[in-house]
Design a protein around this motif. Sequence first.
Motif, PDB file in Angstrom:
ATOM      1  N   GLU A   1      -6.397  34.999  59.387  1.00  0.00           N
ATOM      2  CA  GLU A   1      -7.741  35.107  59.080  1.00  0.00           C
ATOM      3  C   GLU A   1      -8.596  36.113  59.924  1.00  0.00           C
ATOM      4  O   GLU A   1      -9.539  36.883  59.527  1.00  0.00           O
ATOM      5  CB  GLU A   1      -8.513  33.481  59.357  1.00  0.00           C
ATOM      6  CG  GLU A   1      -7.944  32.939  58.437  1.00  0.00           C
ATOM      7  CD  GLU A   1      -8.743  31.414  58.545  1.00  0.00           C
ATOM      8  OE1 GLU A   1      -9.500  31.043  59.707  1.00  0.00           O
ATOM      9  OE2 GLU A   1      -8.265  30.413  57.898  1.00  0.00           O
ATOM     10  N   GLU A   2      -8.228  36.328  61.361  1.00  0.00           N
ATOM     11  CA  GLU A   2      -8.790  37.377  62.219  1.00  0.00           C
ATOM     12  C   GLU A   2      -8.510  38.679  61.640  1.00  0.00           C
ATOM     13  O   GLU A   2      -9.426  39.400  61.636  1.00  0.00           O
ATOM     14  CB  GLU A   2      -8.423  37.239  63.581  1.00  0.00           C
ATOM     15  CG  GLU A   2      -8.849  37.957  64.594  1.00  0.00           C
ATOM     16  CD  GLU A   2      -8.158  37.799  66.187  1.00  0.00           C
ATOM     17  OE1 GLU A   2      -8.159  38.721  67.022  1.00  0.00           O
ATOM     18  OE2 GLU A   2      -7.798  36.539  66.386  1.00  0.00           O
ATOM     19  N   ARG A   3      -7.459  38.722  61.195  1.00  0.00           N
ATOM     20  CA  ARG A   3      -6.974  39.950  60.707  1.00  0.00           C
ATOM     21  C   ARG A   3      -7.837  40.657  59.640  1.00  0.00           C
ATOM     22  O   ARG A   3      -8.323  41.532  59.426  1.00  0.00           O
ATOM     23  CB  ARG A   3      -5.522  40.222  60.594  1.00  0.00           C
ATOM     24  CG  ARG A   3      -4.878  41.622  59.902  1.00  0.00           C
ATOM     25  CD  ARG A   3      -3.525  41.708  59.954  1.00  0.00           C
ATOM     26  NE  ARG A   3      -3.014  42.768  58.897  1.00  0.00           N
ATOM     27  CZ  ARG A   3      -2.070  42.757  58.140  1.00  0.00           C
ATOM     28  NH1 ARG A   3      -1.343  41.721  58.030  1.00  0.00           N
ATOM     29  NH2 ARG A   3      -1.766  43.879  57.795  1.00  0.00           N
TER      30      ARG A   3
ATOM     31  N   TRP B   1     -10.651  39.452  58.659  1.00  0.00           N
ATOM     32  CA  TRP B   1     -12.171  39.995  58.730  1.00  0.00           C
ATOM     33  C   TRP B   1     -12.219  41.028  59.738  1.00  0.00           C
ATOM     34  O   TRP B   1     -13.025  41.748  59.517  1.00  0.00           O
ATOM     35  CB  TRP B   1     -12.762  38.544  59.745  1.00  0.00           C
ATOM     36  CG  TRP B   1     -13.176  37.454  58.996  1.00  0.00           C
ATOM     37  CD1 TRP B   1     -12.265  36.247  58.609  1.00  0.00           C
ATOM     38  CD2 TRP B   1     -13.906  37.359  57.405  1.00  0.00           C
ATOM     39  NE1 TRP B   1     -12.740  35.381  57.763  1.00  0.00           N
ATOM     40  CE2 TRP B   1     -13.665  36.028  57.051  1.00  0.00           C
ATOM     41  CE3 TRP B   1     -14.575  38.106  56.856  1.00  0.00           C
ATOM     42  CZ2 TRP B   1     -14.548  35.570  55.883  1.00  0.00           C
ATOM     43  CZ3 TRP B   1     -15.499  37.680  55.765  1.00  0.00           C
ATOM     44  CH2 TRP B   1     -15.203  36.617  55.373  1.00  0.00           C
ATOM     45  N   ARG B   2     -11.354  41.364  60.564  1.00  0.00           N
ATOM     46  CA  ARG B   2     -11.533  42.489  61.377  1.00  0.00           C
ATOM     47  C   ARG B   2     -11.214  44.015  60.528  1.00  0.00           C
ATOM     48  O   ARG B   2     -11.972  44.786  60.778  1.00  0.00           O
ATOM     49  CB  ARG B   2     -10.317  42.693  62.396  1.00  0.00           C
ATOM     50  CG  ARG B   2     -10.548  43.575  63.508  1.00  0.00           C
ATOM     51  CD  ARG B   2      -9.373  43.408  64.653  1.00  0.00           C
ATOM     52  NE  ARG B   2      -7.959  43.299  64.057  1.00  0.00           N
ATOM     53  CZ  ARG B   2      -7.240  42.285  64.456  1.00  0.00           C
ATOM     54  NH1 ARG B   2      -7.688  41.396  65.308  1.00  0.00           N
ATOM     55  NH2 ARG B   2      -6.185  42.125  64.232  1.00  0.00           N
TER      56      ARG B   2
ATOM     57  N   SER C   1      -4.946  31.213  61.764  1.00  0.00           N
ATOM     58  CA  SER C   1      -5.985  31.840  62.579  1.00  0.00           C
ATOM     59  C   SER C   1      -5.559  33.315  62.672  1.00  0.00           C
ATOM     60  O   SER C   1      -6.657  34.132  62.572  1.00  0.00           O
ATOM     61  CB  SER C   1      -6.297  31.109  63.771  1.00  0.00           C
ATOM     62  OG  SER C   1      -5.205  31.266  64.582  1.00  0.00           O
TER      63      SER C   1
END
Length: 141
Positions: free
Chosen positions: A23-25, A27-28, A20
């Motif tokens: 994934e966050e990195r 999209w960011r 997660s």
Amino acid sequence: MMFDEDMRKDNNWNQNQNQSALEERFWRERIQNNMFNPFVMGERDGAYLREMYPKEAKMIRDMIESELDMVDYRGSFIYDEYPDKYLFFRLVKKVTDRYFSEAGAGGTADTVPQDKQWVQEITQVVLANEIYRRRNRRKYW
């Protein structure tokens, strides 16, 4: 036995947390780089394609950009719903004359196109494209 199950649960939890975070990195970074903004993507594509223009078209494009920079203000004819044809063709003539004066001064008879009609037509196309690009940019900003 109990220790092995706890280790497996902790290991799965750590893997999920790492996944997660990745994934966050992912999209960011894309959001920060405007990779999903269609305007920014279109500008990037347009800039790349404009670099593929032939030498004469690049020279005309640079002249058009400098001329449009002078008339790019709020209320300018380039932002009218229907831009004035007279002002458009006056700008085409100005750029074409400037092209022949600069190309004639710095080039030989082989490098200067003799067909003025061709230069006027390519100037009209590039000018219309540049006006469209600026109108779109103004719409988003």
